[in-house]
Design a protein around this motif. Structure first.
Motif: not given
Length: 183
Positions: A179-181, A101-103, A171-175
């Protein structure tokens, strides 16, 4: 975006392919692979393991000289690969950091400089991969390739442009969908 790096490589080699069309295929394949190769370090330390923003020039320059002295599909393709991989690594400092999440601008690490043994800071001219400005840049860089290359490359470029636009929209929804792993 990986596609922006590929389009950059294709834009760099397009003038050469226009002048020497018999090497167009080798140039395109070298540029595509060189645009993608540095990001194979995603499974290691991203933007460090296979990114060489300074040292890459020491490989790219002799490869270009070899291609100019002994032009053949192999030397031209290797030169396109080396130049595009170097440009990919060097241009990563123009964007945000390598985090998911570089933003949020949580890091001041863009890409690792193996020569100085330190991280280059992100310039954030392109805020993050998949940002709207990244999509615009990618599409703009695809245009020279569309004008020079034909056949299967045209279909690949158009397909990659569509993927770029869809990725930029999501893109912003992808985070949130990751999955956490994987983080």
């Amino acid at each position: 975006m990986a596609t922006t790096h590929v389009f950059t490589g294709l834009a760099v080699v397009a003038p050469v392919a226009y002048v020497v069309p018999e090497f167009a295929g080798a140039l395109a394949i070298g540029a595509i692979l060189g645009g993608l190769a540095p990001d194979f370090d995603l499974v290691f330390t991203h933007r460090r393991t296979l990114h060489f923003p300074v040292a890459g020039l020491a490989v790219a320059l002799p490869a270009v000289i070899a291609a100019a002295v002994a032009p053949a599909a192999l030397t031209v393709g290797v030169a396109a690969f080396a130049v595009t991989a170097w440009v990919h690594a060097a241009s990563d400092s123009l964007g945000g950091g390598p985090e998911m999440d570089p933003w949020n601008e949580r890091t001041e690490r863009a890409v690792y400089d193996h020569v100085r043994r330190r991280w280059l800071r992100p310039r954030r001219l392109i805020r993050y991969d998949g940002a709207p400005e990244d999509a615009v840049l990618g599409i703009a860089l695809a245009i020279p390739a569309l004008l020079v290359f034909d056949g299967w490359l045209t279909a690949a470029i158009v397909g990659a442009a569509v993927v770029s636009l869809v990725y930029a929209l999501c893109r912003r929804r992808l985070v949130a969908w990751t999955p956490d792993w994987l983080e």
